[in-house]
Every structure is written in C-alpha cells, then in structure tokens.
Scaffold this motif. Structure first.
Motif, mmCIF file in Angstrom:
data_model
loop_
_atom_site.group_PDB
_atom_site.id
_atom_site.type_symbol
_atom_site.label_atom_id
_atom_site.label_comp_id
_atom_site.label_asym_id
_atom_site.label_seq_id
_atom_site.Cartn_x
_atom_site.Cartn_y
_atom_site.Cartn_z
ATOM 1 N N TYR A 182 -54.917 -2.144 -83.345
ATOM 2 C CA TYR A 182 -56.090 -1.339 -83.683
ATOM 3 C C TYR A 182 -56.923 -1.188 -82.418
ATOM 4 C CZ TYR A 182 -58.915 -5.619 -83.614
ATOM 5 O OH TYR A 182 -59.556 -6.770 -83.221
ATOM 6 N N ASP A 183 -57.722 -0.137 -82.363
ATOM 7 C CA ASP A 183 -58.564 0.096 -81.185
ATOM 8 C C ASP A 183 -59.933 -0.553 -81.326
ATOM 9 O OD1 ASP A 183 -56.574 1.655 -80.027
ATOM 10 O OD2 ASP A 183 -57.338 3.507 -80.930
ATOM 11 N N ARG A 268 -71.447 7.700 -85.754
ATOM 12 C CA ARG A 268 -70.501 6.939 -84.937
ATOM 13 C C ARG A 268 -69.049 7.333 -85.246
ATOM 14 N NH1 ARG A 268 -70.420 6.089 -81.005
ATOM 15 N NH2 ARG A 268 -69.273 4.113 -80.850
ATOM 16 N N LEU A 269 -68.749 7.597 -86.517
ATOM 17 C CA LEU A 269 -67.395 8.021 -86.867
ATOM 18 C C LEU A 269 -67.053 9.351 -86.209
ATOM 19 C CD1 LEU A 269 -67.287 7.068 -90.671
ATOM 20 C CD2 LEU A 269 -66.245 5.832 -88.754
ATOM 21 N N GLN A 270 -68.058 10.191 -86.055
ATOM 22 C CA GLN A 270 -67.873 11.481 -85.392
ATOM 23 C C GLN A 270 -67.646 11.305 -83.886
ATOM 24 O OE1 GLN A 270 -68.048 14.695 -86.807
ATOM 25 N NE2 GLN A 270 -67.545 15.542 -84.801
ATOM 26 N N GLU A 271 -68.313 10.307 -83.302
ATOM 27 C CA GLU A 271 -68.276 10.124 -81.845
ATOM 28 C C GLU A 271 -67.073 9.319 -81.354
ATOM 29 O OE1 GLU A 271 -73.163 9.992 -81.326
ATOM 30 O OE2 GLU A 271 -71.983 8.143 -81.443
ATOM 31 N N GLY A 274 -63.838 10.677 -79.524
ATOM 32 C CA GLY A 274 -64.102 11.167 -78.177
ATOM 33 C C GLY A 274 -64.259 10.062 -77.158
ATOM 34 N N GLU A 275 -64.446 8.826 -77.638
ATOM 35 C CA GLU A 275 -64.566 7.664 -76.760
ATOM 36 C C GLU A 275 -63.231 6.934 -76.601
ATOM 37 O OE1 GLU A 275 -67.548 5.426 -78.765
ATOM 38 O OE2 GLU A 275 -69.122 6.931 -78.463
ATOM 39 N N GLY A 310 -60.829 13.871 -84.502
ATOM 40 C CA GLY A 310 -59.741 13.559 -83.578
ATOM 41 C C GLY A 310 -59.169 12.170 -83.722
ATOM 42 N N GLY A 311 -59.664 11.405 -84.660
ATOM 43 C CA GLY A 311 -59.090 10.084 -84.922
ATOM 44 C C GLY A 311 -57.696 10.215 -85.516
ATOM 45 N N GLU A 312 -56.899 9.155 -85.393
ATOM 46 C CA GLU A 312 -55.513 9.223 -85.868
ATOM 47 C C GLU A 312 -55.235 8.291 -87.033
ATOM 48 O OE1 GLU A 312 -53.243 8.418 -82.375
ATOM 49 O OE2 GLU A 312 -53.866 10.269 -81.360
#
Length: 338
Positions: A182-183, A268-271, A274-275, A310-312
């Motif tokens: 996990y990231d 935060r889920l939106q950001e 992108g991080e 963009g999360g996977e």
C-alpha cells in the motif's frame, strides 16, 4: 452487586423511507450539542432548510447500504451485544442516542433480565470526547435515568481514545490490511466545527491557538476532540510500526459553511493521487461500528472521489464492529472499568 451493561451508539432511522429519515434527522440536528445555536435559530435552520433538502438525499444514501436485517449500525451493534453477552454473565442491552432503541428501552430490558439491578455500566461507543457525540450521549442517558426514576446507579465509561485495550483491538483490526503493498493509510475521523473545540477548551486560551497546540500539555486535552484523535493515530501507528511518511489524518462529514477541523477527507482524497498515492487504505477510528459515514461516505463516495482523481486501489478498513479483541476489551471493562 447486580450489574448490567448498556452499549450506547449514535442511532439510525427506522427505515430508508424519507419520512423515517426526516424524523431521525430532526431529532439528531435539533440536539443543541450538535447545532449549538439558539432554539429558534436552530428550528428555522433544521426544519426550514436542512432537513427538507437533506432527507431525500440521506434516504437514498441509506438505501445504498441497508441490509435485509435493517440499518447496518443497529445490526452491528446488536452483533456486538450478542458477542459480549456470550462472554459475561451480566445482562447486556443496547441503546441509541437518536432513534430506537432508546436508553429507557435499554434500561427496561436490563431490569427485565436482572430484577433488583443495582448498577448499569454505560459504554458510550465513542472513543474520543466531543460535545456532539460522547457528551450528548452521556447526558441523554443520565436524563432518561432521572426521568425514569430508576433505582440503580449509572457508571459511565470515559472516552477511551488512548486506552490500551481499545488501541490493541484497533491495531489488530488493521494489521491484516498492512500485509499487502500500500502507498498510504489515511485515518479519517468524523469532523466537528472548530467552534466546538473552542467551547470545550476549559482553559479558554489553548485549543487551535497554535499549530502544535495538541502536542503541548494542557488541561484542555481532557475535552479536546482533535488532540484525542491525534493521540489515537499516533499510538496505533506506533504499535503497527507505520512510518510517518505513510500515514496521515483527516476529518469527514462536514455540514454547513462554518470552519470545521482540517484537513477535510474529501479534499485529501482528491489530492492524494496527484501526490503519487495510488494505493490507499482508509481507517475510521472515530467509529466503532460501520455506519452511513463509513459504508456510504467513505467506502462508496470517498472511493469514487479517489479513483476519479487518478487513484488505482482504494480499501476501507472495517470498523471494530464485533472483532474478538474489541469484545475482549469490553469484557474487561464490564468487570473492572477503565
């Protein structure tokens, strides 16, 4: 001493009909500890603006998580009741702050099971202290006890955000999800307005006055929801040996335009994608039972936000519910308190 246990949770509508959801929202939002303004202002806001618009949307949200047995929160709390009852001789009942069953119903059930009851241990199922959750549940239980003229006394379990048994159970419930790659793991707590933090500050001049206020010792921490959330995160991540770079916290369920505790979970889920955070775990330690705020707001809506950004991979870790380690902790509290 003849003793009974009352597990007290938030509550739920009786069904997913707009009528029942409207009734539930009116009771919930008219609580002066939830929307803390004058009665008339609260009445106009809740019954004139919020509930008419929110009830149909909430009914749809509840419909997406409703089970054949009913509300997930009620079903899971009853499962916890049964699990605890199987391990202790004292009778166990449940009650809700809003909706059914009420504390009066819970008290009466305990009396039926144990005539001559002398003490009821009330367990508010809120790990951290907040006027809109723990405090209102405790005061409502006391009010029902007084109005009912019950002869038994109440013993109230305090907030358990840093209690070793709770933290151990929380860590055990999260552990299986850390075995795969996990990231990041996000600890999403229920949000509250910043003004509630100021109101609960017994010093009148500590909370939210500096960036590190929660890490500076103060009597204010006894009732500071933000501090207690951060302590829970710190203790459980230390127990799980999660590096600081791989976890963070946020606050969800914002209502209205006032400033609430930040950062906001939805933002935060939106950001995060992108991080570089593509594979995310989310835990919700402000809740011990899965409910609308976890099953719909996080597991459905939150997942959609993250993946669309963009999360996977998005995984919501279930709440403690009736995890064996959590039941063992409640068993201990039932006999020895905290």
């Amino acid at each position: 001493m003849k003793r009974g246990i009352l597990l007290m949770n938030l509550g739920s509508p009786d069904s997913t009909s707009v009528k029942d959801v409207r009734r539930y929202l009116n009771e919930f939002l008219m609580d002066e500890r939830v929307i803390d303004m004058s009665y008339l202002s609260r009445l106009l806001l809740v019954k004139g603006i919020i509930v008419p618009f929110r009830a149909p949307k909430s009914a749809k949200a509840y419909s997406s998580i409703w089970t054949p047995e009913g509300s997930p929160l009620i079903v899971l709390t009853r499962e916890l009741q049964a699990a605890l009852q199987s391990r202790i001789a004292e009778p166990v009942a449940i009650a809700m702050r809003y909706g059914n069953p009420s504390p009066r119903q819970g008290f009466d059930e305990l009396l039926q099971k144990a005539p001559g009851l002398e003490e009821v241990i009330v367990v508010p199922l809120y790990p951290q202290y907040a006027m809109s959750s723990y405090e209102t549940a405790v005061e409502y239980a006391k009010e029902c006890h007084k109005k009912g003229g019950y002869k038994f006394r109440l013993e109230i379990i305090p907030p358990f955000y840093d209690e070793p048994g709770y933290l151990n159970a929380l860590a055990e419930s999260i552990t299986p999800y850390l075995k795969e790659e996990y990231d990041h793991i996000l600890f999403s707590y229920h949000g509250i307005p910043e003004r509630h933090i100021h109101k609960d500050d017994v010093t009148g001049n500590h909370c939210l006055k500096s960036a590190d206020c929660c890490s500076v010792d103060s009597p204010a921490h006894q009732h500071c929801y933000r501090h207690q959330c951060l302590v829970t995160t710190a203790r459980v991540t230390a127990a799980l040996d999660i590096p600081k770079s791989k976890y963070s916290h946020s606050f969800q369920s914002r209502l209205g335009r006032d400033e609430w505790l930040k950062p906001y979970t939805a933002q935060r889920l939106q950001e995060m994608p992108g991080e570089g955070i593509k594979n995310l775990l989310v835990a919700c330690p402000a809740f011990v039972s899965d409910c609308l705020e976890t099953l719909e707001e996080i597991a459905e809506e939150g997942k959609e936000i993250f993946l669309h950004a963009g999360g996977e991979k998005f995984t919501m870790i279930p709440c403690l519910n009736s995890h064996p380690a959590w039941v063992s902790t409640l068993e201990k509290w039932s006999h020895n308190g905290i």
